[in-house]
Enzyme design. Structure first.
Site, PDB file in Angstrom:
ATOM      1  N   THR A  60     -37.603 -80.467   3.840  1.00 28.85           N
ATOM      2  CA  THR A  60     -36.806 -79.246   3.687  1.00 28.85           C
ATOM      3  C   THR A  60     -36.512 -78.638   5.054  1.00 28.85           C
ATOM      4  O   THR A  60     -37.413 -78.476   5.875  1.00 28.85           O
ATOM      5  CB  THR A  60     -37.576 -78.232   2.810  1.00 28.85           C
ATOM      6  OG1 THR A  60     -37.913 -78.888   1.593  1.00 28.85           O
ATOM      7  CG2 THR A  60     -36.751 -76.994   2.534  1.00 28.85           C
TER       8      THR A  60
ATOM      9  N   THR B 166     -39.608 -83.533  20.484  1.00 27.29           N
ATOM     10  CA  THR B 166     -40.522 -84.660  20.295  1.00 27.29           C
ATOM     11  C   THR B 166     -40.129 -85.459  19.052  1.00 27.29           C
ATOM     12  O   THR B 166     -40.051 -86.691  19.091  1.00 27.29           O
ATOM     13  CB  THR B 166     -41.973 -84.148  20.185  1.00 27.29           C
ATOM     14  OG1 THR B 166     -42.279 -83.420  21.387  1.00 27.29           O
ATOM     15  CG2 THR B 166     -42.963 -85.282  20.013  1.00 27.29           C
TER      16      THR B 166
ATOM     17  N   CYS C 229     -47.072 -79.705  29.328  1.00 24.92           N
ATOM     18  CA  CYS C 229     -47.578 -80.613  28.304  1.00 24.92           C
ATOM     19  C   CYS C 229     -48.728 -81.459  28.825  1.00 24.92           C
ATOM     20  O   CYS C 229     -49.456 -82.044  28.062  1.00 24.92           O
ATOM     21  CB  CYS C 229     -46.476 -81.536  27.818  1.00 24.92           C
ATOM     22  SG  CYS C 229     -45.192 -80.646  26.962  1.00 24.92           S
TER      23      CYS C 229
ATOM     24  N   ASN D 129     -38.267 -82.478  33.840  1.00 19.38           N
ATOM     25  CA  ASN D 129     -38.892 -81.184  33.564  1.00 19.38           C
ATOM     26  C   ASN D 129     -39.817 -80.709  34.668  1.00 19.38           C
ATOM     27  O   ASN D 129     -40.053 -79.521  34.832  1.00 19.38           O
ATOM     28  CB  ASN D 129     -39.662 -81.251  32.238  1.00 19.38           C
ATOM     29  CG  ASN D 129     -40.523 -82.478  32.117  1.00 19.38           C
ATOM     30  OD1 ASN D 129     -40.036 -83.605  32.193  1.00 19.38           O
ATOM     31  ND2 ASN D 129     -41.824 -82.279  31.954  1.00 19.38           N
TER      32      ASN D 129
ATOM     33  N   GLN E 170     -33.933 -80.120  29.177  1.00 23.03           N
ATOM     34  CA  GLN E 170     -34.065 -79.189  30.298  1.00 23.03           C
ATOM     35  C   GLN E 170     -32.728 -78.806  30.920  1.00 23.03           C
ATOM     36  O   GLN E 170     -32.661 -77.874  31.711  1.00 23.03           O
ATOM     37  CB  GLN E 170     -34.990 -79.783  31.379  1.00 23.03           C
ATOM     38  CG  GLN E 170     -36.426 -79.952  30.932  1.00 23.03           C
ATOM     39  CD  GLN E 170     -37.167 -78.623  30.793  1.00 23.03           C
ATOM     40  OE1 GLN E 170     -36.701 -77.573  31.226  1.00 23.03           O
ATOM     41  NE2 GLN E 170     -38.340 -78.660  30.180  1.00 23.03           N
TER      42      GLN E 170
ATOM     43  N   HIS F   2     -36.809 -74.192  21.961  1.00 26.14           N
ATOM     44  CA  HIS F   2     -37.610 -73.263  22.767  1.00 26.14           C
ATOM     45  C   HIS F   2     -37.408 -73.424  24.268  1.00 26.14           C
ATOM     46  O   HIS F   2     -37.977 -72.663  25.059  1.00 26.14           O
ATOM     47  CB  HIS F   2     -39.094 -73.334  22.380  1.00 26.14           C
ATOM     48  CG  HIS F   2     -39.831 -74.547  22.852  1.00 26.14           C
ATOM     49  ND1 HIS F   2     -40.713 -74.497  23.909  1.00 26.14           N
ATOM     50  CD2 HIS F   2     -39.840 -75.818  22.406  1.00 26.14           C
ATOM     51  CE1 HIS F   2     -41.236 -75.712  24.077  1.00 26.14           C
ATOM     52  NE2 HIS F   2     -40.716 -76.532  23.184  1.00 26.14           N
TER      53      HIS F   2
ATOM     54  N   SER G 290     -33.886 -79.071  22.542  1.00 28.24           N
ATOM     55  CA  SER G 290     -35.048 -78.354  21.994  1.00 28.24           C
ATOM     56  C   SER G 290     -34.776 -76.854  22.026  1.00 28.24           C
ATOM     57  O   SER G 290     -34.387 -76.310  23.064  1.00 28.24           O
ATOM     58  CB  SER G 290     -36.279 -78.680  22.840  1.00 28.24           C
ATOM     59  OG  SER G 290     -37.351 -77.846  22.476  1.00 28.24           O
TER      60      SER G 290
HETATM   61  N1  PLP Z   1     -38.683 -83.460  26.746  1.00 26.66           N
HETATM   62  C1  PLP Z   1     -38.775 -82.647  27.806  1.00 26.66           C
HETATM   63  C2  PLP Z   1     -38.036 -83.006  29.060  1.00 26.66           C
HETATM   64  C3  PLP Z   1     -39.551 -81.497  27.756  1.00 26.66           C
HETATM   65  O1  PLP Z   1     -39.645 -80.711  28.821  1.00 26.66           O
HETATM   66  C4  PLP Z   1     -40.260 -81.211  26.555  1.00 26.66           C
HETATM   67  C5  PLP Z   1     -41.174 -80.045  26.474  1.00 26.66           C
HETATM   68  O2  PLP Z   1     -42.088 -79.902  27.235  1.00 26.66           O
HETATM   69  C6  PLP Z   1     -40.115 -82.075  25.461  1.00 26.66           C
HETATM   70  C7  PLP Z   1     -39.321 -83.186  25.593  1.00 26.66           C
HETATM   71  C8  PLP Z   1     -40.796 -81.798  24.138  1.00 26.66           C
HETATM   72  O3  PLP Z   1     -40.097 -80.739  23.499  1.00 26.66           O
HETATM   73  P1  PLP Z   1     -40.596 -80.072  22.121  1.00 26.66           P
HETATM   74  O4  PLP Z   1     -41.651 -79.103  22.510  1.00 26.66           O
HETATM   75  O5  PLP Z   1     -39.368 -79.395  21.558  1.00 26.66           O
HETATM   76  O6  PLP Z   1     -41.073 -81.154  21.241  1.00 26.66           O
END
Ligand code: PLP
Length: 393
Positions: free
Chosen positions: A238, A70, A324, A150, A178, A200, A198
């Site tokens: 930081t 994000t 999300c 996603n 993704q 995670h 990302s």
């Molecule tokens: N973009 C996509 C395609 C995602 O699937 C996600 C997470 O759901 C994000 C952005 C946001 O990622 P983060 O949680 O690392 O901010």
């Protein structure tokens, strides 16, 4: 339990968990400090930057660490829009972008009084290239097209988009969160100027991500997150050294393990879809006819509300729409863009498999067994829901 929400987030890779545990014992200092623990921290940062650069064949100076996708998306979108020349008055984005892209574009474009245009997708969820080509012109400041969606997992025609964008000198940003670790990820071959990753989503730590940016366009971004000048001045603050070290390793592992992971995930997904289709011939699998991520199945079961289905199978971890958006009771904007009616969109569930180790199994062919079990669990829950409401199967 059936952990089938791998697109929402992933567990830590055991090697990443081990690295984090080891590093936590040594207390990396502040990478900006000149003393020993500071130097140790800045060496860890540098190692992670090199690891990401090598794994992605990307210039080291174009790897910017952030707190996640994000933030990386915001730095790229707002930085590019705020830094755009005056004659670039429009921003284009695919209509299936993640909300992190849509809201960053809407916010920044509104501040600059720019027009935002959404590029349509086909009924299969693929960017409509003809419509895109009609929309590209020399007044466009930025185009955002994700690598893979996603929700549906549908892969987007990035190479074609960047080729067309180049004709009009339009910078391209691609949210690649993704794809990494699921399909081939060769950013430098695909021609976009910026990619976002990302931690995670790739069995790395949460709260960390990266912006891969072509060094030549770095200076065209207005730095929107100023501070101590860290990360080439684009992301002050930081650095989260432990998480960044974990990200470096998880990007490397995602690239080296991708084939093995993909073969396990696609085995589970194929078995799942075959079984689901035999139990429910009327099931609609979105994007079934086009190239998709190997792990994702986004389907609608007509007559069965997604929330009811998921509540009735507590052992299944999956999503109604994308994670999300699950707090928002509006139909998925991705399905809406694909022309799916709101009622059917509310009957849509996303199952996203992980590699075998996510499902806690290491046996050959275990992935298929998981796919079958998940389909059966959904099948019997759906039958109960349908008979309970008197709907005829
Ligand atoms: N973009 C996509 C395609 C995602 O699937 C996600 C997470 O759901 C994000 C952005 C946001 O990622 P983060 O949680 O690392 O901010």
């Amino acid at each position: 339990m059936y952990p089938c929400d791998f697109n929402a987030t992933t567990p830590l890779h055991p090697s990443v968990a081990e690295l984090l545990a080891q590093l936590a014992k040594r207390h990396p200092g502040n990478p900006s400090s000149p003393h020993a623990s500071g130097r140790f921290a800045s060496q860890l940062l540098e190692n992670a930057r090199v690891a990401v650069a090598v794994a992605c064949s990307w210039p080291r100076s174009g790897v910017i660490f952030t707190s996640g996708a994000t933030e990386a998306l915001f730095i790229a979108v707002a930085g590019k829009i705020f830094g755009a020349p005056k004659d670039r008055r429009r921003v284009l984005l695919s209509s299936i972008e993640h909300k992190a892209v849509i809201s960053a574009v809407n916010f920044a474009a509104e501040q600059r009084g720019m027009q935002v245009d959404f590029i349509p997708v086909t009924a299969d969820g693929v960017l409509d290239l003809e419509r895109a080509a009609d929309m590209f012109d020399r007044d466009v400041a930025l185009v955002c097209v994700m690598g893979a969606n996603n929700e549906t997992g549908v892969l987007q025609p990035l190479v074609e988009v960047t080729r067309e964008a180049r004709r009009h000198d339009i910078p391209v940003l691609s949210d690649a969160c993704q794809m990494l670790g699921k399909v081939d990820f060769s950013p430098s071959d695909w021609g976009a100027d910026m990619y976002v990753l990302s931690g995670h989503k790739i069995m790395g730590p949460r709260g960390v991500g990266a912006l891969l940016i072509e060094p030549s366009i770095k200076k065209t971004l207005l730095p929107v997150l100023q501070g101590g000048g860290q990360e080439g001045g684009l992301r002050g603050g930081t650095e989260n050294v432990l998480a960044i070290a974990g990200l470096g390793l998880s990007v490397t592992l995602a690239q080296t393990e991708v084939q093995q992971r993909a073969s396990e995930m696609v085995a589970a997904r194929s078995e799942f879809e075959v079984h689901l289709q035999s139990l429910f011939p009327e099931v609609l699998i979105h994007g079934n006819g086009v190239s998709r991520l190997p792990n994702t199945s986004f389907f609608s079961l007509p007559g069965i509300a997604a929330d009811d289905l998921l509540h009735s199978i507590p052992e299944l971890e999956a999503s109604a729409g994308s994670a999300c958006q699950s707090a928002v009771p509006t139909p998925s904007h991705v399905l809406t863009a694909m022309g799916v009616a709101p009622a059917l969109a509310d009957q849509s569930v996303r199952v996203s498999f992980g590699p075998n180790r996510v499902h806690g199994v290491d046996l050959p062919h275990a992935a298929q067994a998981i796919g079958q079990q998940v389909a059966q669990a959904i099948g019997s829950a759906a039958q109960k829901l349908l008979s309970g409401t008197g709907v005829n199967t």
